[in-house]
Design a protein around this motif. Structure first.
Motif, PDB file in Angstrom:
ATOM      1  N   UNK A 207     -19.878   2.105  15.480  1.00 38.75           N
ATOM      2  CA  UNK A 207     -19.485   3.425  15.959  1.00 38.75           C
ATOM      3  C   UNK A 207     -18.691   3.335  17.257  1.00 38.75           C
ATOM      4  N   UNK A 208     -19.139   2.469  18.175  1.00 36.83           N
ATOM      5  CA  UNK A 208     -18.442   2.333  19.458  1.00 36.83           C
ATOM      6  C   UNK A 208     -17.021   1.826  19.264  1.00 36.83           C
ATOM      7  N   UNK A 209     -16.844   0.857  18.365  1.00 37.09           N
ATOM      8  CA  UNK A 209     -15.500   0.328  18.105  1.00 37.09           C
ATOM      9  C   UNK A 209     -14.609   1.388  17.469  1.00 37.09           C
ATOM     10  N   UNK A 210     -15.192   2.172  16.554  1.00 33.72           N
ATOM     11  CA  UNK A 210     -14.415   3.229  15.896  1.00 33.72           C
ATOM     12  C   UNK A 210     -13.935   4.258  16.928  1.00 33.72           C
ATOM     13  N   UNK A 211     -14.838   4.686  17.794  1.00 31.51           N
ATOM     14  CA  UNK A 211     -14.481   5.679  18.811  1.00 31.51           C
ATOM     15  C   UNK A 211     -13.438   5.113  19.772  1.00 31.51           C
ATOM     16  N   UNK A 212     -13.560   3.831  20.100  1.00 35.67           N
ATOM     17  CA  UNK A 212     -12.591   3.206  21.002  1.00 35.67           C
ATOM     18  C   UNK A 212     -11.187   3.232  20.397  1.00 35.67           C
ATOM     19  N   UNK A 213     -11.088   2.960  19.094  1.00 29.78           N
ATOM     20  CA  UNK A 213      -9.787   2.995  18.423  1.00 29.78           C
ATOM     21  C   UNK A 213      -9.233   4.422  18.405  1.00 29.78           C
ATOM     22  N   UNK A 214     -10.075   5.390  18.082  1.00 30.06           N
ATOM     23  CA  UNK A 214      -9.626   6.782  18.026  1.00 30.06           C
ATOM     24  C   UNK A 214      -9.164   7.260  19.400  1.00 30.06           C
ATOM     25  N   UNK A 215      -9.901   6.906  20.439  1.00 26.81           N
ATOM     26  CA  UNK A 215      -9.499   7.300  21.792  1.00 26.81           C
ATOM     27  C   UNK A 215      -8.154   6.680  22.170  1.00 26.81           C
ATOM     28  N   UNK A 216      -7.942   5.432  21.747  1.00 28.39           N
ATOM     29  CA  UNK A 216      -6.659   4.771  22.019  1.00 28.39           C
ATOM     30  C   UNK A 216      -5.519   5.495  21.308  1.00 28.39           C
ATOM     31  N   UNK A 217      -5.755   5.858  20.051  1.00 28.02           N
ATOM     32  CA  UNK A 217      -4.729   6.590  19.302  1.00 28.02           C
ATOM     33  C   UNK A 217      -4.452   7.944  19.952  1.00 28.02           C
ATOM     34  N   UNK A 218      -5.506   8.627  20.375  1.00 26.94           N
ATOM     35  CA  UNK A 218      -5.330   9.937  21.014  1.00 26.94           C
ATOM     36  C   UNK A 218      -4.510   9.818  22.285  1.00 26.94           C
ATOM     37  N   UNK A 219      -4.674   8.727  22.991  1.00 29.56           N
ATOM     38  CA  UNK A 219      -3.956   8.539  24.257  1.00 29.56           C
ATOM     39  C   UNK A 219      -2.485   8.208  24.034  1.00 29.56           C
ATOM     40  N   UNK A 220      -2.184   7.445  22.970  1.00 27.51           N
ATOM     41  CA  UNK A 220      -0.830   6.905  22.830  1.00 27.51           C
ATOM     42  C   UNK A 220       0.010   7.555  21.725  1.00 27.51           C
ATOM     43  N   UNK A 221      -0.592   8.253  20.774  1.00 30.60           N
ATOM     44  CA  UNK A 221       0.215   8.944  19.765  1.00 30.60           C
ATOM     45  C   UNK A 221       0.991  10.090  20.410  1.00 30.60           C
ATOM     46  N   UNK A 222       2.098  10.453  19.790  1.00 27.84           N
ATOM     47  CA  UNK A 222       2.926  11.526  20.332  1.00 27.84           C
ATOM     48  C   UNK A 222       2.269  12.883  20.096  1.00 27.84           C
ATOM     49  N   UNK A 223       2.451  13.825  21.019  1.00 30.57           N
ATOM     50  CA  UNK A 223       1.975  15.190  20.780  1.00 30.57           C
ATOM     51  C   UNK A 223       2.564  15.738  19.476  1.00 30.57           C
ATOM     52  N   UNK A 224       1.745  16.346  18.668  1.00 31.84           N
ATOM     53  CA  UNK A 224       2.185  16.869  17.382  1.00 31.84           C
ATOM     54  C   UNK A 224       2.013  15.899  16.228  1.00 31.84           C
ATOM     55  N   UNK A 225       1.793  14.609  16.536  1.00 33.17           N
ATOM     56  CA  UNK A 225       1.588  13.624  15.481  1.00 33.17           C
ATOM     57  C   UNK A 225       0.223  13.829  14.830  1.00 33.17           C
ATOM     58  N   UNK A 226       0.100  13.370  13.594  1.00 28.45           N
ATOM     59  CA  UNK A 226      -1.095  13.632  12.791  1.00 28.45           C
ATOM     60  C   UNK A 226      -1.856  12.340  12.526  1.00 28.45           C
ATOM     61  N   UNK A 227      -3.167  12.425  12.634  1.00 29.29           N
ATOM     62  CA  UNK A 227      -4.067  11.316  12.301  1.00 29.29           C
ATOM     63  C   UNK A 227      -4.775  11.639  10.996  1.00 29.29           C
ATOM     64  N   UNK A 228      -4.736  10.678  10.064  1.00 28.15           N
ATOM     65  CA  UNK A 228      -5.507  10.770   8.822  1.00 28.15           C
ATOM     66  C   UNK A 228      -6.588   9.701   8.898  1.00 28.15           C
ATOM     67  N   UNK A 229      -7.819  10.133   9.135  1.00 28.14           N
ATOM     68  CA  UNK A 229      -8.930   9.196   9.324  1.00 28.14           C
ATOM     69  C   UNK A 229      -9.850   9.224   8.116  1.00 28.14           C
ATOM     70  N   UNK A 230     -10.190   8.039   7.635  1.00 29.55           N
ATOM     71  CA  UNK A 230     -11.125   7.927   6.515  1.00 29.55           C
ATOM     72  C   UNK A 230     -12.541   7.772   7.052  1.00 29.55           C
ATOM     73  N   UNK A 231     -13.459   8.460   6.415  1.00 25.82           N
ATOM     74  CA  UNK A 231     -14.844   8.463   6.860  1.00 25.82           C
ATOM     75  C   UNK A 231     -15.751   8.336   5.635  1.00 25.82           C
TER      76      UNK A 231
END
Length: 316
Positions: A207-231
């Protein structure tokens, strides 16, 4: 704990014990039989929250997901090598036993994208955790995103080498597919260039690794860009990690969450990085305002509702 839940956990624990005792997780009759039994055990909809289980069950689940990930990687490598023997491997993807599941999952993901982000051209797409047999990328590129450039990211150079061999017989696909050997946590500027980022289920097993990746994407993806996450949801969370839309997607506006009830294992979350305001805060849950037909609702936070819809109810 209800009787059905107890029986489910007992059955999964027994299968976990059998898998743990295997001398190898490489494809074989015994390996295939045990993992097929595991999947069939976890597919039926059961109301179970893995986060509320005992520490013993939680530990078993974490170990089982790692074993599933290892076995999946070995199976994909095996079939990637087999397909690479053909002049045009892309014509023979149906040899992979779960190819139809990838077709359905990619159709679901693209249809949800088209419904919730209809104006996005999606010309630059990243797939994080593509592996040696990047079926999702190939299906998306061939069937749903014919004009897109797909950038596949994987930590394993050998996996990317295998994947490159699969496009050598198709000049158009080879020109539109790029493979990057990199830890996504080390990718920064390039992430701003993608309209859509797909996050594979096994990127960040803990869980910690997953959240770390998501936080990194949130920080560096462009505003308006879309994330498709599998769960994963319910008993399927014994096969794949869970992404909690309300707690784990900080910096994103969650547009929809879909939990399949058929043989497609993964849940799908569509989220967008806002243009302002919410990027540094908790996940923003978008209220359901205009769906015509719904199977059910999920309640998050202070009464926000997210829709769960069937693929047949979505526009093609």
């Amino acid at each position: 704990m209800g009787n059905q839940e107890e029986m489910l956990i007992q059955k999964i624990s027994e299968i976990y014990g059998d898998i743990s005792n295997l001398p190898s997780l490489s494809p074989s009759k015994e390996v295939d039989m045990l993992f097929t039994e595991l999947v069939l055990t976890c597919i039926p909809p059961v109301s179970i929250d893995v986060s509320k289980q005992s520490k013993e069950v939680q530990d078993m689940r974490c170990k089982l997901i790692k074993l599933c990930g290892e076995a999946e990687g070995l199976m994909e490598s095996h079939y990637s090598d087999m397909l690479a023997c053909y002049d045009n491997p892309l014509d023979h993807f149906d040899l992979f036993p779960y190819y139809s599941n990838y077709l359905k999952l990619s159709q679901l993901e693209y249809t949800l994208l088209a419904r919730y982000v209809p104006s996005s051209p999606s010309t630059q797409v990243a797939f994080v955790g593509s592996g040696p047999l990047p079926l999702s990328s190939f299906v998306l590129a061939a069937r749903h995103m014919q004009e897109a450039q797909l950038h596949n990211y994987d930590l394993d150079a050998a996996a990317n080498a295998r994947a490159r061999l699969l496009v050598r017989g198709d000049p158009d696909m080879a020109a539109r597919m790029e493979f990057h050997t990199a830890d996504i946590l080390g990718v920064t500027h390039a992430l701003r260039g993608y309209d859509v980022v797909f996050l594979a289920a096994l990127v960040g097993i803990s869980h910690d690794d997953k959240v770390r990746v998501i936080e990194h994407l949130a920080h560096h993806m462009a505003p308006g860009a879309v994330l498709v996450a599998r769960s994963a949801h319910g008993a399927r969370a014994f096969l794949y990690p869970v992404v909690d839309p309300a707690a784990d997607l900080r910096g994103f506006e969650v547009l929809t969450v879909h939990h399949p009830t058929d043989e497609v294992i993964n849940s799908v979350i569509i989220a967008r990085k806002p243009h302002g305001g919410h990027a540094a805060g908790a996940a923003v849950m978008r209220p359901c305002k205009c769906c015509e037909m719904m199977q059910g609702f999920h309640h998050f936070g202070q009464g926000s509702i997210m829709e769960e819809i069937t693929l047949e109810e979505l526009p093609s």
